[in-house]
Every structure is written in C-alpha cells, then in structure tokens.
Scaffold this motif. Structure first.
Motif, PDB file in Angstrom:
ATOM      1  N   GLN A   1       1.170  -1.435   0.075  1.00  0.00           N
ATOM      2  CA  GLN A   1       0.099   0.123   0.129  1.00  0.00           C
ATOM      3  C   GLN A   1       1.022   1.150  -0.009  1.00  0.00           C
ATOM      4  O   GLN A   1       0.493   2.317  -0.241  1.00  0.00           O
ATOM      5  N   GLY A   2       2.040   0.894   0.222  1.00  0.00           N
ATOM      6  CA  GLY A   2       3.358   2.305   0.319  1.00  0.00           C
ATOM      7  C   GLY A   2       3.830   2.788  -1.401  1.00  0.00           C
ATOM      8  O   GLY A   2       4.311   3.770  -1.012  1.00  0.00           O
ATOM      9  N   PHE A   3       3.189   1.793  -2.579  1.00  0.00           N
ATOM     10  CA  PHE A   3       3.784   1.671  -3.849  1.00  0.00           C
ATOM     11  C   PHE A   3       2.875   2.561  -4.053  1.00  0.00           C
ATOM     12  O   PHE A   3       1.762   1.558  -4.296  1.00  0.00           O
ATOM     13  N   PRO A   4       2.892   4.045  -4.723  1.00  0.00           N
ATOM     14  CA  PRO A   4       1.931   4.730  -5.708  1.00  0.00           C
ATOM     15  C   PRO A   4       1.332   3.930  -6.384  1.00  0.00           C
ATOM     16  O   PRO A   4       2.654   2.646  -7.410  1.00  0.00           O
TER      17      PRO A   4
ATOM     18  N   ILE B   1      -0.180   0.004 -12.703  1.00  0.00           N
ATOM     19  CA  ILE B   1       0.457  -1.717 -12.094  1.00  0.00           C
ATOM     20  C   ILE B   1       1.588  -1.554 -12.579  1.00  0.00           C
ATOM     21  O   ILE B   1       2.275  -1.777 -11.520  1.00  0.00           O
ATOM     22  N   ALA B   2       2.327  -1.618 -13.396  1.00  0.00           N
ATOM     23  CA  ALA B   2       2.959  -1.613 -14.257  1.00  0.00           C
ATOM     24  C   ALA B   2       4.153  -0.612 -13.362  1.00  0.00           C
ATOM     25  O   ALA B   2       4.936  -2.050 -12.779  1.00  0.00           O
TER      26      ALA B   2
ATOM     27  N   VAL C   1      -3.740  -8.911  -6.414  1.00  0.00           N
ATOM     28  CA  VAL C   1      -4.738  -7.804  -5.640  1.00  0.00           C
ATOM     29  C   VAL C   1      -4.282  -6.491  -6.395  1.00  0.00           C
ATOM     30  O   VAL C   1      -4.879  -5.203  -6.696  1.00  0.00           O
ATOM     31  N   ALA C   2      -2.981  -5.619  -5.830  1.00  0.00           N
ATOM     32  CA  ALA C   2      -2.156  -5.045  -6.278  1.00  0.00           C
ATOM     33  C   ALA C   2      -1.632  -4.161  -7.981  1.00  0.00           C
ATOM     34  O   ALA C   2      -2.097  -3.585  -7.964  1.00  0.00           O
ATOM     35  N   ALA C   3      -2.258  -5.547  -8.256  1.00  0.00           N
ATOM     36  CA  ALA C   3      -2.335  -5.204 -10.442  1.00  0.00           C
ATOM     37  C   ALA C   3      -3.602  -5.568 -10.344  1.00  0.00           C
ATOM     38  O   ALA C   3      -3.450  -5.706 -11.719  1.00  0.00           O
TER      39      ALA C   3
ATOM     40  N   ASP D   1       5.203 -10.948 -14.896  1.00  0.00           N
ATOM     41  CA  ASP D   1       6.707 -10.645 -14.878  1.00  0.00           C
ATOM     42  C   ASP D   1       7.231  -9.883 -13.842  1.00  0.00           C
ATOM     43  O   ASP D   1       8.520 -10.209 -13.855  1.00  0.00           O
ATOM     44  N   PHE D   2       6.992  -9.737 -12.879  1.00  0.00           N
ATOM     45  CA  PHE D   2       7.412  -9.041 -11.024  1.00  0.00           C
ATOM     46  C   PHE D   2       7.913  -9.764 -10.546  1.00  0.00           C
ATOM     47  O   PHE D   2       9.597  -9.983 -11.078  1.00  0.00           O
ATOM     48  N   LEU D   3       7.370 -11.037 -10.672  1.00  0.00           N
ATOM     49  CA  LEU D   3       7.722 -12.477 -10.438  1.00  0.00           C
ATOM     50  C   LEU D   3       9.598 -13.207 -10.970  1.00  0.00           C
ATOM     51  O   LEU D   3      10.146 -13.615 -10.392  1.00  0.00           O
ATOM     52  N   HIS D   4       9.271 -13.024 -12.150  1.00  0.00           N
ATOM     53  CA  HIS D   4      10.358 -12.978 -13.645  1.00  0.00           C
ATOM     54  C   HIS D   4      11.040 -12.453 -13.309  1.00  0.00           C
ATOM     55  O   HIS D   4      12.905 -12.753 -13.385  1.00  0.00           O
TER      56      HIS D   4
END
Length: 184
Positions: free
Chosen positions: A21-24, A32-33, A71-73, A82-85
């Motif tokens: 929640q701290g990330f814009p 999202i990306a 949820v954040a995405a 993509d994030f996990l890769h």
C-alpha cells in the motif's frame, strides 16, 4: 522453545519489509506496471546493499503472499508474473533465494489456475501445508509435503529423495514438525 525477534532484525537491517500500500498505484488505482516496477527497484536496492554490507551472505527474498501482489495489480496475473520473473533473475544473479507464499484456496477458481501452475513450474521447491486427509486430530494439526524439484536436476531421482512428508502441530509460538506415525 525458539523464537525470532523480527523487530530486532528490522532494526539491525537484517529484515526489510515492503508494504504494497506504500507504493503509488499499488492499491490506489495508479499504473500497475509502474507500481510493481517501483517495488522491484526497492527490492533490488536492498538486495544489492545487503550483498555489500556487514550482513553480507546468503539471504532470502520472501513474498507473503502472491495473492496480495495480484490484488495490487488489479487481478493482472501477467504483471505479477513479470514481477516474479524479475525477482527470479535477481535472486539467481545475487545468489539468494526467492520464497513465495501461495494460498491455494484463493486460486481454486479457473482464473488463478494459470498463475498457480506457472509458479509451480518455475519453483525449485514446493511446500504445501494442508489439513489431515483423515480429518481433525488433537495431536496433529496438518500435513506438510515438500517437493524438491531442484534435486531432480542435480541428481538422478533414484539417488535422492525428492518428496518429504511431515505432520505438524501448531503451538503458541511456533510449530512442531515430525514424520507421520512417529508420535503416539
């Protein structure tokens, strides 16, 4: 018997915690990306700093749990993958481990099956906690299965055990793990 004081590890910078929640954009409707890219950059900075700092050595990047990333995405499994890769690449370059907690009950629908299958495919180690198949018991709260797919690559399956099964009992400040049938 044993405990881990997370506050102490956080103060000594051996534990870093990132609140999504701290990330814009994380849960506030931004890009999202971009949000996951910022999260990855923050993780990367900490990993690089830890490699060079006084706490250098083997360390673990832990994501608890992947459904919160989704949820954040806003439900975008592709952005999460993509994030996990990127995290897998980072951990392989920096000689550290990546641990991702998955709540399988959340992914019981057809929508989440692709993400769950993909995560199991890229994992070297899969640990699954489940209730006992025979129902509730007073001295055993569940079963844990550990599948080490990395061992299959390093050795022939006949030389090393690739699947371990344990039972567990949850206690006030931890859990006991034991082989099935070893407790009377």
């Amino acid at each position: 018997r044993w405990g881990c004081n997370l506050s102490m590890h956080r103060k000594s910078e051996r534990l870093h915690f990132f609140d999504l929640q701290g990330f814009p954009g994380g849960t506030q409707g931004g890009a999202i990306a971009d949000s996951l890219a910022q999260l990855y950059s923050a993780v990367q900075r900490v990993v690089e700093t830890c490699r060079a700092g006084e706490n250098a050595g083997r360390f673990t990047v832990m994501i608890d749990d992947v459904s919160l990333l989704e949820v954040a995405a806003n439900g975008s499994a592709d952005d999460v993958l993509d994030f996990l890769h990127y995290c897998v690449t980072l951990t392989s370059e920096m000689n550290c481990s990546l641990v991702v907690l998955i709540h399988e009950d959340i992914y019981s629908s057809e929508d989440g099956v692709g993400l769950l299958a993909h995560l199991r495919y890229i994992a070297d180690l899969v640990i699954k906690a489940a209730p006992l198949s025979t129902g509730l018991a007073t001295d055993v709260h569940g079963q844990l299965s550990v599948v080490n797919k990395g061992m299959l690559i390093e050795q022939r399956p006949a030389k090393g055990q690739k699947v371990w099964s344990f039972h567990f009992k949850v206690k006030e400040n931890g859990a006991d793990f034991f082989y099935p049938g070893s407790r009377h």
